[in-house]
Design a protein around this motif. Structure first.
Motif, PDB file in Angstrom:
ATOM      1  N   GLY A  77     -24.248 -14.868  13.169  1.00  0.00           N
ATOM      2  CA  GLY A  77     -25.773 -14.239  12.175  1.00  0.00           C
ATOM      3  C   GLY A  77     -25.807 -13.364  11.520  1.00  0.00           C
ATOM      4  N   GLY A  78     -25.995 -12.419  11.113  1.00  0.00           N
ATOM      5  CA  GLY A  78     -25.332 -10.992  10.466  1.00  0.00           C
ATOM      6  C   GLY A  78     -26.240 -10.552  11.343  1.00  0.00           C
ATOM      7  N   ILE A  79     -27.135 -10.406  11.989  1.00  0.00           N
ATOM      8  CA  ILE A  79     -27.610  -9.440  13.647  1.00  0.00           C
ATOM      9  C   ILE A  79     -27.301  -9.728  14.679  1.00  0.00           C
ATOM     10  N   GLU A  80     -27.423 -11.208  14.462  1.00  0.00           N
ATOM     11  CA  GLU A  80     -27.125 -11.719  15.736  1.00  0.00           C
ATOM     12  C   GLU A  80     -24.695 -11.393  16.159  1.00  0.00           C
ATOM     13  N   ASN A  81     -24.360 -11.421  15.555  1.00  0.00           N
ATOM     14  CA  ASN A  81     -22.809 -11.372  15.968  1.00  0.00           C
ATOM     15  C   ASN A  81     -22.101  -9.977  16.611  1.00  0.00           C
ATOM     16  N   ALA A  82     -23.061  -8.851  15.301  1.00  0.00           N
ATOM     17  CA  ALA A  82     -22.964  -7.404  16.289  1.00  0.00           C
ATOM     18  C   ALA A  82     -24.115  -7.400  17.138  1.00  0.00           C
ATOM     19  N   ARG A  83     -24.806  -7.823  18.422  1.00  0.00           N
ATOM     20  CA  ARG A  83     -25.351  -7.969  18.984  1.00  0.00           C
ATOM     21  C   ARG A  83     -24.477  -8.145  20.273  1.00  0.00           C
ATOM     22  N   LEU A  84     -23.977  -9.332  20.353  1.00  0.00           N
ATOM     23  CA  LEU A  84     -23.382 -10.166  21.177  1.00  0.00           C
ATOM     24  C   LEU A  84     -22.176  -9.169  21.478  1.00  0.00           C
ATOM     25  N   LEU A  85     -21.787  -8.996  20.471  1.00  0.00           N
ATOM     26  CA  LEU A  85     -20.142  -8.049  20.342  1.00  0.00           C
ATOM     27  C   LEU A  85     -20.444  -7.188  21.135  1.00  0.00           C
ATOM     28  N   LEU A  86     -21.382  -6.161  20.605  1.00  0.00           N
ATOM     29  CA  LEU A  86     -22.121  -4.707  21.972  1.00  0.00           C
ATOM     30  C   LEU A  86     -22.720  -4.853  22.538  1.00  0.00           C
ATOM     31  N   ALA A  87     -23.544  -6.168  23.113  1.00  0.00           N
ATOM     32  CA  ALA A  87     -23.879  -6.396  24.644  1.00  0.00           C
ATOM     33  C   ALA A  87     -22.747  -7.644  25.235  1.00  0.00           C
ATOM     34  N   SER A  88     -21.775  -8.068  25.331  1.00  0.00           N
ATOM     35  CA  SER A  88     -20.310  -8.138  25.769  1.00  0.00           C
ATOM     36  C   SER A  88     -19.412  -6.847  26.148  1.00  0.00           C
ATOM     37  N   ASN A  89     -20.602  -6.287  27.054  1.00  0.00           N
ATOM     38  CA  ASN A  89     -19.377  -4.752  27.637  1.00  0.00           C
ATOM     39  C   ASN A  89     -18.978  -4.713  28.545  1.00  0.00           C
ATOM     40  N   GLU A  90     -18.947  -5.992  29.810  1.00  0.00           N
ATOM     41  CA  GLU A  90     -18.921  -5.952  30.874  1.00  0.00           C
ATOM     42  C   GLU A  90     -16.770  -5.044  31.152  1.00  0.00           C
ATOM     43  N   ARG A  91     -16.434  -4.397  30.668  1.00  0.00           N
ATOM     44  CA  ARG A  91     -14.890  -5.122  30.495  1.00  0.00           C
ATOM     45  C   ARG A  91     -14.872  -3.665  29.776  1.00  0.00           C
ATOM     46  N   VAL A  92     -15.499  -3.556  28.410  1.00  0.00           N
ATOM     47  CA  VAL A  92     -15.359  -2.267  27.558  1.00  0.00           C
ATOM     48  C   VAL A  92     -16.463  -1.895  27.544  1.00  0.00           C
ATOM     49  N   PRO A  93     -16.868  -1.085  27.988  1.00  0.00           N
ATOM     50  CA  PRO A  93     -18.798  -0.806  27.538  1.00  0.00           C
ATOM     51  C   PRO A  93     -18.684  -0.136  26.295  1.00  0.00           C
ATOM     52  N   SER A  94     -18.176  -0.184  25.433  1.00  0.00           N
ATOM     53  CA  SER A  94     -19.046   0.391  23.986  1.00  0.00           C
ATOM     54  C   SER A  94     -18.674  -1.119  23.324  1.00  0.00           C
ATOM     55  N   GLY A  95     -18.388  -2.228  24.051  1.00  0.00           N
ATOM     56  CA  GLY A  95     -18.973  -3.394  23.048  1.00  0.00           C
ATOM     57  C   GLY A  95     -17.258  -4.084  23.018  1.00  0.00           C
TER      58      GLY A  95
END
Length: 485
Positions: A226-244
Motif C-alpha cells: 500500500g501507499g503508506i506501508e510501502n514507504a514505511r517498510l523501506l524506511l524501517a529496513s535500515n539496518e545496513r542503510v541508516p536512511s532506509g
C-alpha cells in the motif's frame, strides 16, 4: 496453497523464487499472473481471512499535516487488503496524466498510457468490469440524450463500477489452487534484509503477533503493502542503510498524494435527469458519467485534472450540513443538487510519509503522515466549478453556486481525501527524483520491486485500483522474463 504461520506445524523458514509482501489487489493480481510459471511464489499477508483488532492496530500512526482519516481506519489489513472496503469505482488514467506539464512541477511518468494499455484489459477482467473503458464514445452506445457541452470546458466520460470485487474472497479458491503459489497468513513483514553491500535484497524477516519469528529468502522480492506501508517498510529496513532502502536521495515517502475530495458547489435545476451525470448499464455493467475538466481548459488555466459527480437532492441538505456551503431559498419547481469533486493533487515533495518516534507491537517505527496541499490544488477545483457552471448556464440546465470554501481566500481546502494513497515510491528514470524505475525496480537494488499506487508519478482524477492491477500485471510480465527458462 494457504498456510497459517501461527500454527506450530508451519515451518519458520521459507525459500521462494519470488516473494510478494502484501495480499491486496496488487499482490493477489501479481501472484495469480505468476502462477504456473514453474516458479515458487510466496505471498505474505499480515492478517488472515478476516480482520482482527490486533493486526489492524499495526496500521496506527501519526497525521501531522492536512486533516486526514486515521491511518488505522482508512485501510484494511487482511486478505484482499483495502479492496474489502472499496466502492468499486474503476476508470483508467488519461493521456495527460502521464505527460510532463510545464505548469505542474514533478509531473510526467517515464511510461505512457499507450504502453500500459495492454494490461488494462486484464485488469478489467480481475476487477470484473467490461472492456468498454471510460471513453466518451460510450454515449453512442447508450440510448441517452447527451447534453452538448463544449468539450474544451467540460468532458463527460464514464466510471464503471466493479461489483465491487473483494479480492481476498473472490480469488481465495484460485490462490489455493494456483500452481506454485503459497499464501502465508499472519506473516508480518518486519524488515527487508539485504546483502552486506546493500545492493540486493536477500530476504524478509517475518513474525506473528503471538511471538513466532521466521525468515523468508527469495531471489526476487516485491513490496505490495500500500501507499503508506510501502514507504514505511523501506524506511524501517535500515539496518545496513541508516536512511532506509532505496532512499539514498531522500525520496522514499515523498510526493504523498491523495485525491482531494470535497463538496465544491451546488446547482439549482428543474430536473436532475437534465444534468448529464447519469447511471446506466451496458452488457450488464453499471456505468456513470462524470463531469471532467476539459483538456484545453487545463492547459489554458494551468490546472490539474478533475472530475465531479452530481448528488441527488434528497442528500444535498445532509451534505451541506457539514458546513461546506449554505443553501439559499429554492424557487418552486426547482431542486438543489450538490457537486462532489475529486481531483488530481499536484506532486509535492514536502507532502510525505516519515517514520514516527512511536512504535508498533514489533517495536518498529509507525508511519507519520504529513499530507500537504498547494494553491494549485484549490485553483483546480475552482476553475472546474466555474467552467462547469458556465456550461450549465449556457445550456439553461441550472445555475451553479461555488461552495463557501472556494470563495474563502484563506481556506486551502474544504474537506479531505478519498483514502487513495499514492506517490511515496514514485516511478522515474532519475534516482534523484524517484524511487523505482520504469519497471518498478527500486533504484540501486538488483532484485527489489514495488507494486501498487505508491509508484504513481501523478494521480489523475480516477480511483487507483484499476491502474494498480494493470501495473501489477505489467510487472508480472517483467518478472517472468527474469525467471530461469
Amino acid at each position: 496453497m494457504f498456510l497459517d504461520f501461527r500454527q506450530p506445524a508451519a515451518p519458520e523458514n521459507f525459500e521462494f523464487d519470488i516473494c510478494i509482501v502484501g495480499a491486496g489487489p496488487a499482490g493477489i493480481s501479481l501472484a495469480l499472473a505468476l502462477a504456473g510459471t514453474g516458479a515458487r511464489i510466496g505471498l505474505l499477508e499480515s492478517g488472515g481471512y478476516d480482520g482482527d483488532a490486533g493486526t489492524q492496530a499495526l496500521y496506527e500512526g501519526e497525521s501531522v499535516g492536512f486533516q486526514h482519516t486515521g491511518l488505522d481506519t482508512c485501510r484494511l489489513r487482511f486478505l484482499g487488503g483495502s479492496s474489502n472496503c472499496w466502492n468499486g469505482w474503476c476508470a483508467p488514467l488519461e493521456d495527460i496524466d502521464f505527460e510532463h506539464r510545464d505548469w505542474v512541477p514533478y509531473s510526467g511518468w517515464p511510461i505512457t498510457l499507450a504502453s500500459l494499455a495492454p494490461w488494462y484489459a486484464g485488469a478489467r477482467t480481475l476487477c470484473e468490469v467490461t472492456s468498454h473503458g471510460n471513453s466518451e464514445a460510450l454515449w453512442e452506445k447508450l440510448p441517452l440524450h447527451r447534453q452538448p457541452f463544449n468539450a474544451e470546458r467540460v468532458r463527460t466520460p464514464f466510471w464503471q463500477y466493479s461489483p465491487p470485487t473483494r479480492f481476498g474472497r473472490r480469488y481465495r479458491s484460485r490462490l489455493a489452487d494456483a500452481a506454485g503459489v503459497t499464501v502465508l497468513l499472519h506473516a508480518n513483514a518486519i524488515a527487508i534484509e539485504t546483502t552486506e553491500q546493500a545492493n540486493r535484497a536477500s530476504g524478509i524477516a517475518i513474525a506473528t503477533l503471538e511471538g513466532k519469528r521466521g525468515h523468508v529468502s527469495a531471489g526476487i522480492i516485491v513490496i505490495a503493502c500500500g501507499g503508506i506501508e510501502n514507504a514505511r517498510l523501506l524506511l524501517a529496513s535500515n539496518e545496513r542503510v541508516p536512511s532506509g532502502l532505496g532512499n539514498s536521495h531522500d525520496q522514499v515517502g515523498r510526493y504523498f498524494m491523495e485525491h482531494p475530495y470535497a463538496i465544491s458547489g451546488y446547482v439549482v435545476s428543474r430536473n436532475f435527469d437534465h444534468l448529464s451525470t447519469v447511471e446506466k448499464k451496458i452488457d450488464g455493467a453499471r456505468l456513470e458519467s462524470v463531469f471532467c475538466t476539459g483538456i484545453e481548459t487545463q492547459r489554458k488555466f494551468q490546472v490539474l485534472n478533475s472530475m465531479a459527480l452530481v448528488w441527488p437532492d434528497e442528500e444535498v441538505a445532509h451534505l451541506f450540513s457539514w458546513g461546506r456551503g449554505a443553501l439559499p431559498d429554492i424557487p418552486d419547481g426547482f431542486s438543489a443538487y450538490a457537486l462532489m469533486s475529486q481531483s488530481e493533487q499536484s506532486p509535492n515533495p514536502a507532502s510525505r510519509i516519515r517514520l514516527s518516534g512511536k512504535r508498533d507491537h514489533f517495536g518498529r517505527s509507525l508511519a507519520k503522515m504529513d499530507w500537504r496541499l498547494l494553491p494549485i490544488d484549490k485553483k483546480t477545483v475552482r476553475i472546474q466549478m466555474e467552467q462547469t457552471g458556465a456550461e450549465f448556464a449556457r445550456l439553461n440546465l441550472g445555475r451553479l453556486k461555488l461552495a463557501d470554501w472556494l470563495l474563502d481566500g484563506d481556506a486551502l481546502w474544504g474537506m479531505g481525501g478519498g483514502n487513495h494513497h499514492m506517490g511515496t515510491t514514485r516511478m522515474g528514470d532519475d534516482p534523484g527524483s524517484s524511487v523505482v524505475d520504469r519497471n518498478c525496480k527500486v533504484h540501486g537494488l538488483d532484485n527489489l520491486y514495488v507494486a501498487g499506487s505508491s509508484v504513481f508519478a501523478t494521480s489523475g482524477w480516477a480511483n487507483p485500483t484499476l491502474t494498480i492491477v494493470a501495473l501489477s500485471l505489467r510487472l508480472a510480465d517483467e518478472l517472468k522474463a527474469k525467471l530461469p527458462a
